[in-house]
Design an enzyme around this catalytic site. Structure first.
Site, short mmCIF file in Angstrom:
data_model
loop_
_atom_site.label_atom_id
_atom_site.label_comp_id
_atom_site.label_asym_id
_atom_site.label_seq_id
_atom_site.Cartn_x
_atom_site.Cartn_y
_atom_site.Cartn_z
N CYS A 86 8.70 -22.64 -9.21
CA CYS A 86 8.33 -21.22 -9.16
C CYS A 86 7.70 -20.78 -10.49
O CYS A 86 6.60 -21.20 -10.81
CB CYS A 86 9.55 -20.39 -8.77
N HIS A 181 11.71 -22.62 -3.94
CA HIS A 181 12.97 -23.01 -4.60
C HIS A 181 13.63 -24.17 -3.86
O HIS A 181 14.33 -23.95 -2.87
CB HIS A 181 13.92 -21.81 -4.67
N GLU A 183 16.13 -25.86 -4.76
CA GLU A 183 17.57 -25.94 -5.03
C GLU A 183 18.41 -25.14 -4.04
O GLU A 183 19.63 -25.36 -3.94
CB GLU A 183 17.87 -25.48 -6.47
#
EC number: 6.3.5.2
Length: 525
Positions: A86, A181, A183
């Site tokens: 990002c 993202h 994660e």
């Protein structure tokens, strides 16, 4: 010689994203050690850390602003793979000659990314296919700015309808950027992408496992303290319990645990701590009954912050007195964990920094010049729990809901009295017992009972009673920063209420708290 479990390591530079600690936890879940540092580290610090790869986190700033954070230029000269997430991708693009612009529409939520060309990062990874056979990935976007031109030696690997460069790569230098993202669990293949980067591209071995972490911690404790004596304040909570077990394995009887029973614990908790650590595991443990001392110090105090300070102060006084009775103690052990280290650095500097000792000792007496032993300070909470299981601690204890440091001192609203604590303990035990029986305990993130210093009329048999009110509280949350109240079944709540009113003499009314966070906090005080 124990294996060097820090040999392969990832450096994560923190640009301020709410998800940065999650990135670190994901890397650890892959069996690889990592540390979280502020974005403005020096070249010397990076060289000294000697990472196998570097991840640039997301962040709330705009790369188009003049003074927005930038990665140290050395990151791109260190000769190791770099993964920008990002904001991390945007600053990488700008610093290497690309261009970033503010977007008219903020992209937030689910998006489908179409893979345009082959890349080591996503090869063989897909959620579905387009009509003409191109791989699609379901990802989680959260950004305002976007890369509008990539550096000349990069290629566009994937795009969305509104984001032409959702993934960019320089395969030769092993630089990768993603505008989403990986994660978060909403990015369905995110863990596979992180694994591809960490394990394959950075070539890190999975050395960071519970058994190896224990061996490493034991060796380091022995090296640090030798034959010296160590003291630990054991609360029965996860962190201090795992610290006690590690130290016991490392130095045996040279560890003395001090268990301060402040009268503010859950039902039968003091007995359980003594049985488990003293009788079952054979630790050297001193039980200090201090209920009267804590309650007399709290008498007449209504303010929550003042109550916390009193409980903290009296604990330190009692612990110090016990420590002074022991001869030849050279070391104080603490259950500091990695998020404590990150938070203490952030509160001092406004950002995460390199691991340092986290001195939360409070007021140890001046005459006690002790060193600090913190065997958990590199570990996240989920890692501490896994290590606890490996050390033989029971699952139910390690995965219990959070319990505040001041205990029932902040769950009895207003002045804390023994009568109130005794009533609350019994009511709370019924609530938790019923949650476990109904298989709801692990489905909520936290559940507890609060004592309200309010009397309410009730009817018992032919008579009226005028007794106290308790509130049940149960929440669902991922990170405890925000939370929803748990929609427990009505018949379940009715059963809990009936049991409390019938079995706990002194309580006439049970209410259920349906406040979210925000605006309310999880605890009442």
């Amino acid at each position: 010689m124990t294996e060097n479990i820090h040999k392969h390591r990832i450096l994560i530079l923190d640009f301020g994203s709410q998800y940065t600690q999650l990135v670190a936890r994901r890397v650890r879940e892959l069996g690889v050690y990592c540390e979280l540092w502020a974005w403005d580290v020096t070249e010397a610090q990076i060289r000294d850390f000697n990472p196998s790869g570097i991840i640039l986190s997301g962040g709330p700033e705009s790369t188009t602003e003049e003074n927005s954070p930038r990665a140290p230029q050395y990151v791109f000269e260190a000769g190791v793979p770099v993964f920008g997430v990002c904001y991390g991708m945007q600053t990488m693009a700008m610093q290497l000659g690309g261009h970033v612009e503010g977007s008219n529409e903020r992209e937030f939520g689910y998006a489908q990314v179409e893979v345009l060309t082959d890349s080591a990062l996503v090869r063989g990874i897909e959620d579905s296919l387009t009509a003409d056979g191109k791989p699609l990935l379901d990802v989680w976007m959260s950004h305002g700015d976007k890369v509008t031109a990539i550096p000349s030696d990069f290629v566009a690997v994937a795009s969305t309808e509104s984001c032409p460069f959702a993934i960019m790569a320089n395969e030769e230098k092993r630089f990768y950027g993603v505008q989403f993202h990986p994660e978060v669990t909403h990015t369905r293949q995110g863990m596979r992408m992180l694994e591809r980067f960490v394990r394959d591209i950075c070539q890190c071995e999975a050395l960071w496992t519970p058994a190896k972490i224990i061996d490493d911690a034991v060796a380091r404790i022995r090296e640090q303290v030798g034959d010296d004596k160590v003291i630990l304040g054991l609360s029965g909570g996860v962190d201090s319990s795992v610290t006690a077990m590690l130290l016991h394995r490392a130095i045996g009887k040279n560890l003395t645990c001090v268990f301060v029973d402040n009268g503010l614990l859950r039902l039968n908790e003091a007995e359980q701590v003594m049985d488990m650590f003293g009788d079952h595991f054979g630790l050297n443990i001193v039980h200090v009954p201090a209920e009267e001392r804590f309650l007399s110090a709290l008498a007449g105090e209504n303010d929550p912050e003042a109550k916390r300070k009193i409980i903290g102060r009296v604990f330190v006084e009692v612990f110090d007195e016990e420590a002074l009775k022991l001869e030849d103690v050279k070391w104080l052990a603490q259950g500091t964990i990695y998020p404590d280290v990150i938070e203490s650095a952030a509160s001092a500097t406004g950002k995460a920094h390199v691991i340092k000792s986290h001195h939360n000792v409070g007021g140890l007496p001046k005459e006690m010049k002790m060193g600090l032993v913190e065997p958990l300070k590199e570990l996240f909470k989920d890692e501490v729990r896994k290590i606890g299981l490996e050390l033989g601690l029971p699952y139910d204890m390690l995965y219990r809901h959070p319990f505040p440091g001041p205990g029932l001192g902040v769950r009895v609203l207003g002045e804390v009295k023994k009568e109130y604590c005794d009533l609350l303990r019994r009511a709370d035990a019924i609530f938790i017992e019923e949650l476990r029986k109904a298989d709801l305990y692990d489905k909520v993130s936290q559940a507890f009972t609060v004592f309200l210093p309010v009397r309410s009329v009730g009817v018992m048999g032919d008579g009226r009673k005028y007794d106290w009110v308790v509130s049940l509280r149960a929440v669902e949350t991922i990170d405890f920063m925000t939370a929803h109240w748990a929609h427990l079944p009505y018949d379940f709540l009715g059963r809990v209420s009936n049991r409390i009113i019938n079995e706990v003499n002194g309580i006439s009314r049970v209410v259920y708290d349906i406040s979210g966070k925000p605006p309310a906090t999880i605890e009442w005080e």
